[in-house]
Design a protein around this motif. Structure first.
Motif, PDB file in Angstrom:
ATOM      1  N   ARG A   1       5.500  12.497   4.968  1.00 43.98           N
ATOM      2  CA  ARG A   1       5.274  11.578   6.086  1.00 43.98           C
ATOM      3  C   ARG A   1       4.173  12.152   6.965  1.00 43.98           C
ATOM      4  N   TRP A   2       3.322  11.287   7.489  1.00 40.98           N
ATOM      5  CA  TRP A   2       2.213  11.692   8.332  1.00 40.98           C
ATOM      6  C   TRP A   2       2.547  11.415   9.796  1.00 40.98           C
ATOM      7  N   LEU A   3       2.140  12.330  10.668  1.00 43.35           N
ATOM      8  CA  LEU A   3       2.368  12.189  12.095  1.00 43.35           C
ATOM      9  C   LEU A   3       1.721  10.906  12.611  1.00 43.35           C
ATOM     10  N   ASP A   4       2.441  10.192  13.460  1.00 38.22           N
ATOM     11  CA  ASP A   4       1.963   8.931  14.045  1.00 38.22           C
ATOM     12  C   ASP A   4       1.695   7.868  12.988  1.00 38.22           C
ATOM     13  N   GLU A   5       2.311   8.031  11.798  1.00 39.35           N
ATOM     14  CA  GLU A   5       2.172   7.057  10.704  1.00 39.35           C
ATOM     15  C   GLU A   5       0.707   6.801  10.367  1.00 39.35           C
ATOM     16  N   THR A   6      -0.101   7.877  10.374  1.00 38.20           N
ATOM     17  CA  THR A   6      -1.526   7.754  10.049  1.00 38.20           C
ATOM     18  C   THR A   6      -1.714   7.155   8.661  1.00 38.20           C
TER      19      THR A   6
ATOM     20  N   GLU B   1      -6.059  19.872   9.732  1.00 38.67           N
ATOM     21  CA  GLU B   1      -4.727  19.326   9.498  1.00 38.67           C
ATOM     22  C   GLU B   1      -3.688  20.436   9.569  1.00 38.67           C
TER      23      GLU B   1
END
Length: 368
Positions: free
Chosen positions: A26-31, A356
């Motif tokens: 999963r990517w932070l802030d749904e990037t 990143e």
């Protein structure tokens, strides 16, 4: 987050080894949209008679599509290479051996825009046992690969394989001549030839340090498993072409005592896309340190630096990666893993730069 499994069958008429890992990201802030990825290595064989063995292997990787683009889900695809076929070994006296083999290989990518392929190959090899520690011979192989775009690559290789062992050193490999013909759509066939070969040298420097040198040069195409055998190597999947690939890696494995280890490797590789006349080079160094803290806790840390050069636009990129973490071994079979890491890329092209940070947790289970 990931789950891993490892299994080796008991020695018998059929043997197999499996190492696999499935991860969810999963990517932070749904990037980016959450993604599931998988890596796996399988090798197996079954003896069908006194001289005949049927082999099978499968390499599953999440691979980068273009090393010039940031390492995001949009630039990754899943590559699966399945290979199977018989190997017939005939003893011709006390010191000579003849080996005949054939194989079918299928390569598939998850992304539909990438070109899947099928490969058919056959080989004949003669080996002479000069002594219990020295073997050499001759080998000839041919294969044909066809992509789902109806592009074809025909390859022939003649080489001299060898193995030699001493008290603290072993070396094996082959040296020879290779030729590949590419038949692309709407163009005349093109033929290329080159010196090809591979070598693996392992030297026990002392009781705590081992040196390893591995190098290979091949004429092939992007559907081959070269990037599975040399994890530092990246095919540019946006190019369809006969490609001359070269890779070399030097490694030092150090046992520091008390189950602590320190490993360091230096590597370099090149891909030369012959039909379009562009080259991509990579080189770097990586290091990993592992130290037990208690009977169940182990600290690990690592770093990696890579330099990429691209002839198409005459640019360079630098990539730095660092990570550290703790492993918790619950018992002989179950292991919990945690990592944090950071990656930064600088480039002559500003749009390729990024930084990143990531976190990973997982569990590994080993069948015994």
């Amino acid at each position: 987050m990931f789950v891993g499994v490892q299994h080796s069958s008991d020695p018998g008429n059929c043997n197999s080894d499996l190492i696999a890992k499935v991860a969810y990201s999963r990517w932070l802030d749904e990037t980016f949209t959450p993604e599931t990825s998988a890596n796996g290595d399988f090798q197996g064989d079954c003896r069908l008679g006194s001289n005949l063995v049927w082999e099978a292997s499968d390499y599953l990787r999440d691979v980068t599509q273009d090393s010039r683009v940031n390492n995001t889900p949009n630039n990754r695809t899943q590559k699966n290479v399945f290979r199977t076929g018989p190997v017939l070994t005939l003893r011709m006296g006390a010191v000579d051996e003849l080996q005949l083999s054939a194989a079918y290989e299928n390569t598939e990518f998850r992304e539909p825009e990438q070109k899947d392929g099928e490969r058919y190959s056959g080989a004949v090899a003669w080996n002479h046992f000069f002594s219990p520690s020295f073997t050499a011979g001759l080998s000839a192989s041919v294969d044909q690969s066809e992509l789902d775009t109806e592009e074809e690559f025909d390859r022939a290789t003649i080489s001299a394989p060898f193995t030699k062992a001493w008290a603290a050193t072993s070396v094996s490999g082959a040296a020879g001549y290779g030729q590949i013909e590419s038949s692309l759509q709407n163009s005349s066939p093109r033929e290329y030839e080159a010196f090809v070969g591979n070598v693996l040298l392992v030297r026990q420097i002392n009781v705590t340090t081992e040196f390893e040198l591995e190098a290979s040069r091949e004429l092939t195409d992007q559907t081959s498993d070269f990037d599975a055998r040399f994890d530092d190597f990246i095919f540019n999947l946006d190019q369809t072409s006969a490609v001359e690939v070269s890779a070399v890696r030097l490694g030092f494995n150090n046992d520091l005592g008390g189950a602590s280890t320190f490993d360091i490797g230096i590597f370099a590789n090149r891909s030369d896309y012959l039909d379009i006349g562009i080259e991509e080079d990579g080189a770097g160094i990586d290091a990993a340190f592992r130290r037990p803290l208690t009977g169940q806790l182990t600290w690990t840390t690592g770093a990696r630096y890579e330099l990429f050069r691209y002839s198409a636009d005459d640019t360079e990129d630098d990539v730095l990666r660092v990570n550290t973490g703790i492993d918790f071994q619950l018992n002989r079979q179950l292991n919990f893993v945690s990592r944090v890491g950071y990656e930064k890329r600088t480039s002559d092209v500003v749009s390729r730069e990024f930084a990143e940070a990531w976190v990973l947790v997982g569990v590994q289970y080993q069948f015994r």
